[in-house]
Design an enzyme around this catalytic site. Sequence first.
Site, PDB file in Angstrom:
ATOM      1  CB  CYS A   2      -0.872   0.006   1.236  1.00 59.02           C
ATOM      2  SG  CYS A   2      -1.646  -1.579   1.566  1.00 59.02           S
ATOM      3  NE  ARG A  27       4.495   1.563  -1.798  1.00 58.61           N
ATOM      4  CZ  ARG A  27       5.686   1.068  -1.514  1.00 58.61           C
ATOM      5  NH1 ARG A  27       6.743   1.517  -2.134  1.00 58.61           N
ATOM      6  NH2 ARG A  27       5.824   0.124  -0.623  1.00 58.61           N
ATOM      7  CD1 TRP A  74      -2.779  -4.704  -4.387  1.00 57.32           C
ATOM      8  CD2 TRP A  74      -2.246  -5.967  -2.625  1.00 57.32           C
ATOM      9  NE1 TRP A  74      -2.656  -5.996  -4.817  1.00 57.32           N
ATOM     10  CE2 TRP A  74      -2.337  -6.800  -3.756  1.00 57.32           C
ATOM     11  CE3 TRP A  74      -1.924  -6.543  -1.402  1.00 57.32           C
ATOM     12  CZ2 TRP A  74      -2.117  -8.174  -3.703  1.00 57.32           C
ATOM     13  CZ3 TRP A  74      -1.711  -7.913  -1.339  1.00 57.32           C
ATOM     14  CH2 TRP A  74      -1.810  -8.711  -2.492  1.00 57.32           C
ATOM     15  CG  ASN A 100       2.030   0.329   3.563  1.00 51.71           C
ATOM     16  OD1 ASN A 100       0.854   0.663   3.500  1.00 51.71           O
ATOM     17  ND2 ASN A 100       2.985   0.910   2.862  1.00 51.71           N
ATOM     18  N   GLY A 101       1.604  -3.670   5.521  1.00 56.85           N
ATOM     19  CA  GLY A 101       2.121  -4.899   6.116  1.00 56.85           C
ATOM     20  C   GLY A 101       0.976  -5.739   6.666  1.00 56.85           C
ATOM     21  CD  GLU A 483       9.416 -10.123 -17.968  1.00 56.69           C
ATOM     22  OE1 GLU A 483       9.216 -10.922 -17.047  1.00 56.69           O
ATOM     23  OE2 GLU A 483       9.178  -8.916 -17.854  1.00 56.69           O
ATOM     24  CE  LYS A 487       5.905  -7.479 -17.511  1.00 56.87           C
ATOM     25  NZ  LYS A 487       7.166  -7.648 -16.836  1.00 56.87           N
ATOM     26  CD  GLU A 490       2.864  -7.955 -14.758  1.00 56.76           C
ATOM     27  OE1 GLU A 490       2.692  -7.933 -13.529  1.00 56.76           O
ATOM     28  OE2 GLU A 490       3.970  -7.810 -15.277  1.00 56.76           O
ATOM     29  CG  HIS A 506       7.632 -33.218 -24.339  1.00 53.74           C
ATOM     30  ND1 HIS A 506       7.866 -34.555 -24.609  1.00 53.74           N
ATOM     31  CD2 HIS A 506       8.721 -32.547 -24.787  1.00 53.74           C
ATOM     32  CE1 HIS A 506       9.061 -34.683 -25.172  1.00 53.74           C
ATOM     33  NE2 HIS A 506       9.590 -33.479 -25.303  1.00 53.74           N
ATOM     34  CE  LYS A 605       7.274  -1.203 -10.306  1.00 50.98           C
ATOM     35  NZ  LYS A 605       7.434  -2.017 -11.521  1.00 50.98           N
TER      36      LYS A 605
HETATM   37  O1  M6R Z   1      10.559  -5.423  -6.931  1.00 50.46           O
HETATM   38  P1  M6R Z   1      10.863  -6.827  -7.370  1.00 50.46           P
HETATM   39  O2  M6R Z   1      11.712  -6.898  -8.564  1.00 50.46           O
HETATM   40  O3  M6R Z   1      11.434  -7.649  -6.253  1.00 50.46           O
HETATM   41  O4  M6R Z   1       9.459  -7.431  -7.730  1.00 50.46           O
HETATM   42  C1  M6R Z   1       9.318  -8.776  -8.090  1.00 50.46           C
HETATM   43  C2  M6R Z   1       7.970  -9.038  -8.727  1.00 50.46           C
HETATM   44  O5  M6R Z   1       6.947  -8.751  -7.820  1.00 50.46           O
HETATM   45  C3  M6R Z   1       7.770  -8.202  -9.999  1.00 50.46           C
HETATM   46  O6  M6R Z   1       8.777  -8.431 -10.927  1.00 50.46           O
HETATM   47  C4  M6R Z   1       6.400  -8.546 -10.638  1.00 50.46           C
HETATM   48  O7  M6R Z   1       6.408  -9.843 -11.120  1.00 50.46           O
HETATM   49  C5  M6R Z   1       6.079  -7.539 -11.753  1.00 50.46           C
HETATM   50  N1  M6R Z   1       4.704  -7.135 -11.666  1.00 50.46           N
HETATM   51  C6  M6R Z   1       6.282  -8.103 -13.105  1.00 50.46           C
HETATM   52  O8  M6R Z   1       5.956  -7.200 -14.119  1.00 50.46           O
END
Ligand code: M6R
Length: 610
Positions: A2, A27, A74, A100-101, A483, A487, A490, A506, A605
């Site tokens: 958050c 965030r 969040w 947060n947490g 990757e 992308k 998400e 397979h 984020k």
């Molecule tokens: O801040 P970080 O690189 O540790 O974050 C890791 C993942 O949470 C981050 O890469 C996440 O998968 C992204 N949303 C990918 O686009």
Amino acid sequence: MCGIVGYIGHRTALPLLLNGLKRLEYRGYDSAGIALPHGEGLYIVKHAGTVAQLESMLNGLDLPATVGIGHTRWATHGEPIDRNAHPHTDASGRLAIVHNGIIENYATLKAKLQEDGYAFRSDTDTEVLAVFIGALYEQYGDIELAVRTALSEVQGTFGLVVLSADHPDILIAARRGSPIVIGVGNGEYIVASDATAIVEYTRSVFYLTDDELAILTRSGCQTKTIDDIPTSAELLELEFDLERIEKGGYPHFMLKEIHEQPETFRDACRGRLLAHEGNIKLGGLRSVEQTLRRANRLILTGCGTSWHAALVGEYWIEELARLPVEVEYASEFRYRNPVLSPDDVVVAISQSGETADTLAAVREAQMRGATVLGIVNVVGSSIARETHAGVYIHAGPEIGVASTKAFTSQLAILMLLALYLGRMRHLSATQAQEIAAEMLRLPDKIQTILSRGDFIQDIARSYAHATNFLYLGRGVNFPIALEGALKMKEISYIHAEGYPAAEMKHGPIALIDENMPAVVIAPRDELYEKVLANIEEIRARRGKVIAIADENDPDIAAVANHVIPIPRTLPLLTPVLTVIPLQLLAYYTAIERGCNVDMPRNLAKSVTVE
Ligand code: M6R
């Protein structure tokens, strides 16, 4: 996950809090709220929705307070509805907190407080903490003591700010496991969960450490542990400019950050890549140089996109340094019983430097006696501070939830690390010079791909209706398939899976029909012919193929439905280029589907909870 902001000073707090919340909205963005002293009590407005909506709810209100707190949420405990939004108050409604947490023992605390007659209005762990602090304040009549006592009894993580109507000239901030940074101005302090909410007011900041508290007033700041032992804050200068956290004419942060990659890749290499000598200078690793010379094995760890960067790093380091590498999800590493020897080096990769799982993996590895390095973007973040040594990627703030420029900058550092370790071992200066020279050419090649955005957008339009995507790549481009799929899913919410191309037969081949687009990464490397055969297999089942291939490759043009050309480079370096069209494909597909690419649903984020 958050966003937290708090202010005490001489300015009207509300505009500053709202501005801070807008900066922090990346965030966490399911709810937003503020609390300010007003009259004899607190004025609190919170709702499930955006900061812009919160702002319009507050429009026209006369709230002159020069202290206040705000939050963008969040959801962890309790769905995103108005009553679960922060700030939360104690039973009197005169004490409010933003948090947060996760308070792990909240259920036990709640049951005890209920036995004592306290009632609850939300489903959150944060309200339990607020009520608990309030109950202790009733008992002691001392707000700081109440906060410290409560925090010494809670289990879990927190970054929080407390505001009390009885003490409107004090803000109390505290941290355990969730970042808190405090901006120091002239007679004013801005507390936030990250520096983006602070940089336009002051560059002078300090970070709280775990179990540390700051008591902020207009005339000064006192820091201490939650056990009341005084601490001293180390002031740092923020290194980024305001323009790095603004969209700069782009419709979305994600697109801006994709387009920043020629520059950010260059920045990651600047001063480190001594191309003429074929040597690498990594100042942040000087203190561990001898350890790296005798290292037997590297363990690369991270989550999400950072984990994908680690997979590419594995290929590179094994190839160039002939050093065994293992890649572990940080979330798994922390709970396994990993076999670590003193000659193992663990490298944690994280954009934010705050990912809870990666931080826990760092601590686990350190506890077992390994040397732990960080490859991190955010300067001063927890992972950067807790690792023995490390290298900053210097990508500047990444605001889009989907990581893009941080990924290519992580790749830059991993290649520098591979060359650095290689030169300590068997890699010749000539081999290193060849790679280094080509790395210097990559920014211009990335730029060439970016200039093909319209073409990629046309392809995205044709497939935006798809419900599934398959991503295939081999060797060093297998992680890029993962990757690309991440992308896509998400930000567009299309189900996508990445596979090593040869694995298709397979199982995944069963999915292929005329409705299944397959994105195949096929640069002309030693596995090219094999990948071409995989493309034929897809086409034979009427699947649609979008190939990422070298410019002017006539063979691929003959079999794929679409070819997105990339400039030629050394086969080992292709991931830096092949990922760019995949980022753009995901972006334009999400736009076509009307998705909010900078704030995709359910995501945040920086994942600071388990
Ligand atoms: O801040 P970080 O690189 O540790 O974050 C890791 C993942 O949470 C981050 O890469 C996440 O998968 C992204 N949303 C990918 O686009």
